[in-house]
Design an enzyme around this catalytic site. Structure first.
Site, mmCIF file in Angstrom:
data_model
loop_
_atom_site.group_PDB
_atom_site.id
_atom_site.type_symbol
_atom_site.label_atom_id
_atom_site.label_comp_id
_atom_site.label_asym_id
_atom_site.label_seq_id
_atom_site.Cartn_x
_atom_site.Cartn_y
_atom_site.Cartn_z
ATOM 1 N N THR A 78 0.759 -1.271 -0.039
ATOM 2 C CA THR A 78 -0.195 0.020 0.509
ATOM 3 C C THR A 78 0.569 1.660 -0.045
ATOM 4 O O THR A 78 1.544 1.661 0.264
ATOM 5 C CB THR A 78 -0.918 0.545 1.454
ATOM 6 O OG1 THR A 78 -1.857 -1.019 1.068
ATOM 7 C CG2 THR A 78 -1.711 1.220 1.196
ATOM 8 N N LYS A 105 -7.672 -0.485 -3.122
ATOM 9 C CA LYS A 105 -8.000 0.362 -1.821
ATOM 10 C C LYS A 105 -8.342 1.771 -1.350
ATOM 11 O O LYS A 105 -8.194 2.442 -0.172
ATOM 12 C CB LYS A 105 -6.315 0.685 -0.889
ATOM 13 C CG LYS A 105 -5.624 -0.695 -1.289
ATOM 14 C CD LYS A 105 -4.128 -1.100 -1.378
ATOM 15 C CE LYS A 105 -3.172 -2.322 -2.310
ATOM 16 N NZ LYS A 105 -2.264 -2.324 -2.483
ATOM 17 N N GLY A 162 -9.402 5.723 1.892
ATOM 18 C CA GLY A 162 -8.602 4.997 1.765
ATOM 19 C C GLY A 162 -7.956 4.212 2.877
ATOM 20 O O GLY A 162 -7.604 4.423 3.591
ATOM 21 N N SER A 214 3.169 1.766 2.948
ATOM 22 C CA SER A 214 4.744 1.546 3.110
ATOM 23 C C SER A 214 5.328 2.850 2.454
ATOM 24 O O SER A 214 6.110 3.021 2.641
ATOM 25 C CB SER A 214 5.232 0.164 2.982
ATOM 26 O OG SER A 214 4.511 -0.327 1.176
ATOM 27 N N SER A 273 6.313 3.944 -6.925
ATOM 28 C CA SER A 273 6.386 2.863 -7.751
ATOM 29 C C SER A 273 7.676 2.998 -7.437
ATOM 30 O O SER A 273 7.908 1.352 -7.254
ATOM 31 C CB SER A 273 5.351 2.581 -8.277
ATOM 32 O OG SER A 273 5.301 3.499 -9.333
ATOM 33 N N CYS A 294 9.551 2.670 -4.074
ATOM 34 C CA CYS A 294 8.918 1.217 -2.927
ATOM 35 C C CYS A 294 8.739 -0.355 -3.334
ATOM 36 O O CYS A 294 7.774 0.159 -4.517
ATOM 37 C CB CYS A 294 7.891 1.607 -2.126
ATOM 38 S SG CYS A 294 7.219 0.773 -0.612
ATOM 39 N N THR A 305 4.795 -1.437 -3.533
ATOM 40 C CA THR A 305 3.790 -0.402 -4.528
ATOM 41 C C THR A 305 4.687 -0.757 -5.470
ATOM 42 O O THR A 305 5.691 -0.765 -6.392
ATOM 43 C CB THR A 305 4.275 1.384 -3.792
ATOM 44 O OG1 THR A 305 4.570 1.478 -2.529
ATOM 45 C CG2 THR A 305 3.244 2.074 -4.990
#
Length: 176
Positions: A6, A38, A50, A129, A161, A164, A167
Site C-alpha cells: 500500500t 484500496k 483509503g 509503506s 512505485s 518502494c 508499491t
C-alpha cells in the site's frame, strides 16, 4: 510472515481533492495480488477514503466511518474524531490493524487506532509503506509547479512505485 502493501496518497488543491492507491498486496517476499482496490468514494461520493493494513479491518472501519458521517450530518472532522475515539476505546475495534486516510473538498485527515486524527497543514497526506516517497514527491510538485491535483497525485504515485518495493504501478485514482 508479514503482510506489506500500500501507498495511499491524497492532494487537495484548487477545489479538487484527488486520492490514489496502488494495487499491490505482498505477503513476506511474495506479491500476492497486483490489482487490489484500496480507495473508495463514500457518503454519496462526497468523501474519499483509503486504507493501509488489513482489508477486513479496513472494510469494518469504512462502514463505521460512514455511519459516523451520517450521524454527524456529513461533518468530516467530527466523524473522524468520533471514529478515532471509538476505535481507541472499543474492545473489538482497538484490535483492528489499519490506518484510514479520508478527505472531502475542504479537509484531509489521517485516522489511527491509537486515537490520532491528523490534519496536514498543506492538504497533502499519505499512508502505507510508500507514504514517505509519495508525500515527498507530492509536496515538491505542489510547491514548485502549477500542476493540478490529479497530475500531482499520478506523478507522485509513479515516483513512489519506482522506489518502494511494496508499491506497484497499478494505480486507482478517485476525484471529488
Amino acid at each position: 510472515m508479514i503482510w506489506r502493501s500500500t501507498t495511499i496518497l491524497v492532494v487537495s488543491k484548487d477545489g479538487k481533492t484527488v486520492m490514489a492507491g496502488d494495487g499491490q498486496v505482498t505477503y513476506g517476499s511474495t506479491v500476492m495480488k497486483h490489482g487490489a482496490r484500496k480507495i473508495r468514494k463514500i457518503a454519496d461520493g462526497q468523501v474519499l477514503a483509503g486504507f493501509a493494513g488489513s482489508v477486513a479491518d479496513a472494510m469494518a472501519l469504512f462502514d463505521r466511518f460512514e455511519s459516523k458521517l451520517r450521524e454527524w450530518g456529513g461533518n468530516l472532522a467530527k466523524a473522524a474524531v468520533e471514529l478515532a475515539k471509538d476505535w481507541r476505546t472499543d474492545r473489538v475495534l482497538r484490535r483492528l490493524e489499519a490506518l484510514l486516510l479520508v478527505a472531502d473538498k475542504n479537509n484531509v485527515f489521517i485516522i489511527s487506532g491509537t486515537g490520532e486524527v491528523i490534519q496536514p497543514d498543506d492538504n497533502v497526506a499519505a499512508i502505507g509503506s510508500g507514504a514517505p516517497y509519495a508525500i515527498a514527491a507530492a509536496r515538491a510538485l505542489a510547491r514548485n509547479t502549477n500542476l493540478d491535483a490529479r497530475t500531482i497525485v499520478e506523478k507522485s504515485m509513479e515516483i513512489a512505485s519506482e522506489i518502494c518495493i511494496y508499491t506497484n504501478k497499478n494505480i486507482t485514482v478517485e476525484e471529488i
